[in-house]
Motif scaffolding. Structure first.
Motif, PDB file in Angstrom:
ATOM      1  N   VAL A   1       0.782  -1.104   0.024  1.00 31.61           N
ATOM      2  CA  VAL A   1       0.005   0.159   0.160  1.00 31.61           C
ATOM      3  C   VAL A   1       0.997   1.271   0.131  1.00 31.61           C
ATOM      4  N   SER A   2       0.643   2.162  -1.025  1.00 34.21           N
ATOM      5  CA  SER A   2       1.387   3.275  -1.004  1.00 34.21           C
ATOM      6  C   SER A   2       0.993   4.426  -0.264  1.00 34.21           C
ATOM      7  N   THR A   3       2.028   5.121   0.391  1.00 34.50           N
ATOM      8  CA  THR A   3       1.492   6.515   1.015  1.00 34.50           C
ATOM      9  C   THR A   3       1.924   7.593   0.218  1.00 34.50           C
ATOM     10  N   ASP A   4       2.408   7.453  -0.833  1.00 36.88           N
ATOM     11  CA  ASP A   4       3.128   8.524  -1.828  1.00 36.88           C
ATOM     12  C   ASP A   4       1.858   9.567  -2.194  1.00 36.88           C
ATOM     13  N   LYS A   5       2.256  10.718  -2.405  1.00 33.78           N
ATOM     14  CA  LYS A   5       1.351  11.845  -2.726  1.00 33.78           C
ATOM     15  C   LYS A   5       2.174  12.831  -3.836  1.00 33.78           C
ATOM     16  N   THR A   6       1.180  13.257  -4.608  1.00 37.88           N
ATOM     17  CA  THR A   6       1.721  14.152  -5.772  1.00 37.88           C
ATOM     18  C   THR A   6       1.770  15.736  -5.189  1.00 37.88           C
ATOM     19  N   LEU A   7       2.237  16.415  -6.217  1.00 42.00           N
ATOM     20  CA  LEU A   7       2.479  17.877  -5.605  1.00 42.00           C
ATOM     21  C   LEU A   7       0.946  18.398  -6.141  1.00 42.00           C
ATOM     22  N   LYS A   8       0.307  17.874  -6.931  1.00 42.96           N
ATOM     23  CA  LYS A   8      -1.098  18.335  -7.135  1.00 42.96           C
ATOM     24  C   LYS A   8      -1.925  17.913  -6.155  1.00 42.96           C
ATOM     25  N   GLN A   9      -1.948  16.959  -5.249  1.00 38.25           N
ATOM     26  CA  GLN A   9      -2.582  16.541  -4.051  1.00 38.25           C
ATOM     27  C   GLN A   9      -2.186  17.046  -3.075  1.00 38.25           C
ATOM     28  N   PHE A  10      -0.942  17.822  -2.792  1.00 35.41           N
ATOM     29  CA  PHE A  10      -0.556  18.786  -1.941  1.00 35.41           C
ATOM     30  C   PHE A  10      -1.230  20.067  -2.040  1.00 35.41           C
ATOM     31  N   GLY A  11      -1.190  20.595  -3.408  1.00 35.70           N
ATOM     32  CA  GLY A  11      -1.686  21.813  -3.709  1.00 35.70           C
ATOM     33  C   GLY A  11      -3.161  21.932  -3.334  1.00 35.70           C
ATOM     34  N   GLN A  12      -3.932  20.792  -3.729  1.00 30.84           N
ATOM     35  CA  GLN A  12      -5.298  20.557  -3.362  1.00 30.84           C
ATOM     36  C   GLN A  12      -5.546  20.750  -1.887  1.00 30.84           C
ATOM     37  N   TRP A  13      -4.526  20.146  -1.125  1.00 25.49           N
ATOM     38  CA  TRP A  13      -4.989  20.282   0.540  1.00 25.49           C
ATOM     39  C   TRP A  13      -4.599  21.837   0.948  1.00 25.49           C
ATOM     40  N   ARG A  14      -3.753  22.350   0.123  1.00 29.46           N
ATOM     41  CA  ARG A  14      -3.275  23.511   0.682  1.00 29.46           C
ATOM     42  C   ARG A  14      -4.776  24.592   0.167  1.00 29.46           C
ATOM     43  N   GLU A  15      -5.382  24.269  -0.750  1.00 26.96           N
ATOM     44  CA  GLU A  15      -6.427  25.358  -1.087  1.00 26.96           C
ATOM     45  C   GLU A  15      -7.498  25.113  -0.064  1.00 26.96           C
ATOM     46  N   GLU A  16      -7.667  23.673   0.138  1.00 25.94           N
ATOM     47  CA  GLU A  16      -8.904  23.399   1.230  1.00 25.94           C
ATOM     48  C   GLU A  16      -8.638  24.035   2.446  1.00 25.94           C
ATOM     49  N   ARG A  17      -7.325  23.906   2.812  1.00 27.22           N
ATOM     50  CA  ARG A  17      -7.063  24.336   4.344  1.00 27.22           C
ATOM     51  C   ARG A  17      -7.300  26.057   4.179  1.00 27.22           C
ATOM     52  N   ARG A  18      -7.124  26.678   3.174  1.00 24.69           N
ATOM     53  CA  ARG A  18      -7.471  27.801   3.043  1.00 24.69           C
ATOM     54  C   ARG A  18      -8.757  28.379   3.373  1.00 24.69           C
ATOM     55  N   ARG A  19      -9.666  27.360   2.770  1.00 33.38           N
ATOM     56  CA  ARG A  19     -11.138  27.869   3.129  1.00 33.38           C
ATOM     57  C   ARG A  19     -11.747  27.446   4.474  1.00 33.38           C
ATOM     58  N   LYS A  20     -10.982  26.781   5.037  1.00 32.63           N
ATOM     59  CA  LYS A  20     -11.534  26.168   6.175  1.00 32.63           C
ATOM     60  C   LYS A  20     -11.236  27.214   7.609  1.00 32.63           C
ATOM     61  N   ARG A  21     -12.527  27.011   8.387  1.00 36.19           N
ATOM     62  CA  ARG A  21     -12.315  27.705   9.710  1.00 36.19           C
ATOM     63  C   ARG A  21     -12.352  26.840  10.637  1.00 36.19           C
ATOM     64  N   LYS A  22     -11.292  26.767  11.448  1.00 37.55           N
ATOM     65  CA  LYS A  22     -11.442  25.902  12.532  1.00 37.55           C
ATOM     66  C   LYS A  22     -11.051  26.237  14.085  1.00 37.55           C
ATOM     67  N   ASP A  23     -11.693  25.677  14.754  1.00 42.87           N
ATOM     68  CA  ASP A  23     -11.567  26.285  16.342  1.00 42.87           C
ATOM     69  C   ASP A  23     -10.491  25.390  17.025  1.00 42.87           C
ATOM     70  N   TYR A  24      -9.239  26.061  17.332  1.00 41.72           N
ATOM     71  CA  TYR A  24      -8.321  25.333  18.115  1.00 41.72           C
ATOM     72  C   TYR A  24      -8.414  25.771  19.594  1.00 41.72           C
ATOM     73  N   SER A  25      -9.366  26.195  20.084  1.00 45.52           N
ATOM     74  CA  SER A  25      -9.331  26.868  21.383  1.00 45.52           C
ATOM     75  C   SER A  25      -9.210  25.588  22.442  1.00 45.52           C
ATOM     76  N   TYR A  26      -9.792  24.399  22.142  1.00 44.25           N
ATOM     77  CA  TYR A  26      -9.819  23.382  23.124  1.00 44.25           C
ATOM     78  C   TYR A  26      -8.537  22.968  23.381  1.00 44.25           C
ATOM     79  N   VAL A  27      -7.873  22.859  24.583  1.00 41.87           N
ATOM     80  CA  VAL A  27      -6.457  22.377  24.855  1.00 41.87           C
ATOM     81  C   VAL A  27      -6.615  21.014  25.851  1.00 41.87           C
ATOM     82  N   ILE A  28      -6.028  19.964  25.443  1.00 43.39           N
ATOM     83  CA  ILE A  28      -6.050  19.011  26.294  1.00 43.39           C
ATOM     84  C   ILE A  28      -5.687  19.365  27.571  1.00 43.39           C
TER      85      ILE A  28
END
Length: 314
Positions: A12-39
């Motif tokens: 099973v491969s875990t390799d990723k392409t530059l296009k997939q990294f770019g897609q992730w980066r674009e998705e991340r820009r659109r997300k609004r996440k709440d990181y206020s919870y701390v363990i």
């Protein structure tokens, strides 16, 4: 000279392409996440841990780092006391300061990724009495860094240290430290079993899963070992289309718990570093929802605070 490159079960491969990294980066820009919870952090039982050589305990330091006291040995898994990971600051302080730990007998490394193998932390833990156990292919690198008591293991191999039988078991992952050493060492988890015990006082068998995507190897581990405590990763899974081959979702972690036939699950690999887009709160909420849907009792999942010590049997 060519170097050995290690693979997953079924290749099973875990390799990723530059296009997939770019897609992730674009998705991340659109997300609004709440990181206020701390363990939350628990006041560590430092005096007890420094003196204890009799009881079996599991203490969560953070991420995949645990202090496990077992059969008279002080064992640390995947030591990372680093204040940051790349450009990201640590989300929560380590549960116990590295200076407050008891002398460490064994360091278990699941693989060489930076969030699991922090060389500066290892140097501070390492002494004349410390043995470092690593996946095959990693021993040479560790010796070059000045660590001389290093033992390499391949999948399903076993070794004994003191009164503990250590088995190295498969995971589905990958590894890299530089641009040129991708998968030149292996990855895996560890099972700890006692070699000596009274008939009515058998210590519980502990499984540390390291870092993994969901795969059929969990079921085989469950067939080979009688696991009591399973330390399983639940974080760094989002976006799932990108992370699925290398990191389990909370639901997949619960399925892995079922597969290995564990009696108690301790979640890990969440809430310490921002390695993906999920949050600690999301991971815990999804874990709880799936636990209810599966009919798994609350008592079978132990959510530890940073610095909290679980005394075994639990």
């Amino acid at each position: 000279m060519s170097r050995t490159r290690y693979n997953n079960i079924d290749n099973v491969s875990t390799d990723k392409t530059l296009k997939q990294f770019g897609q992730w980066r674009e998705e991340r820009r659109r997300k609004r996440k709440d990181y206020s919870y701390v363990i939350p952090s628990s006041q560590p039982q430092i005096d007890f841990l420094q003196q204890n050589r009799e009881e079996s305990t599991v203490t969560w330091i953070g991420h995949s780092t645990f202090l496990i006291q077992y059969q008279g040995l002080n064992i640390v898994t995947d030591p990372v006391w680093a204040a940051r990971m790349g450009f990201q600051r640590r989300l929560a302080d380590p549960g116990i300061a590295i200076a407050d730990l008891p002398p460490i007998d064994v360091i278990l490394l699941s693989h060489s990724h930076y969030d699991h193998m922090h060389v500066s932390s290892i140097r501070r833990l390492y002494s004349v009495a410390t043995t470092i156990v690593v996946p095959i292919g990693l021993g040479r690198k560790m010796r070059r860094k000045g660590f001389h008591r290093v033992l390499e293991m391949s999948w399903w191999e076993q070794l004994q240290i003191g009164k503990v039988l250590i088995s190295f078991v498969p995971t589905q992952h990958w590894t890299r430290r530089t641009l040129f050493d991708t998968n030149t060492s292996h990855w895996g988890g560890y099972v700890l079993e006692p070699t000596e015990f009274e008939p009515d006082q058998k210590p519980q068998v502990i499984y540390f899963a390291g870092d993994s995507g969901y795969f059929r190897g969990f079921a085989e581990i469950g067939q080979r070992f009688n696991i009591d405590i399973a330390l399983l990763p639940i974080g760094a899974y989002e976006p799932e289309w990108f992370m699925t081959s290398q990191h389990t979702t909370p639901e997949e972690a619960l399925q892995a718990f079922v597969d290995v036939k564990g009696k108690l699950m301790i979640p890990m690999h969440y809430g310490t570093f921002r390695l993906a887009d999920d949050t600690a709160r999301e991971a815990l909420d999804r874990l709880e929802q799936d636990r209810k849907q599966r009919g798994i009792s609350e008592e079978q999942i132990k959510i530890l605070f940073h610095g909290e010590t679980l005394r075994l049997p639990y």
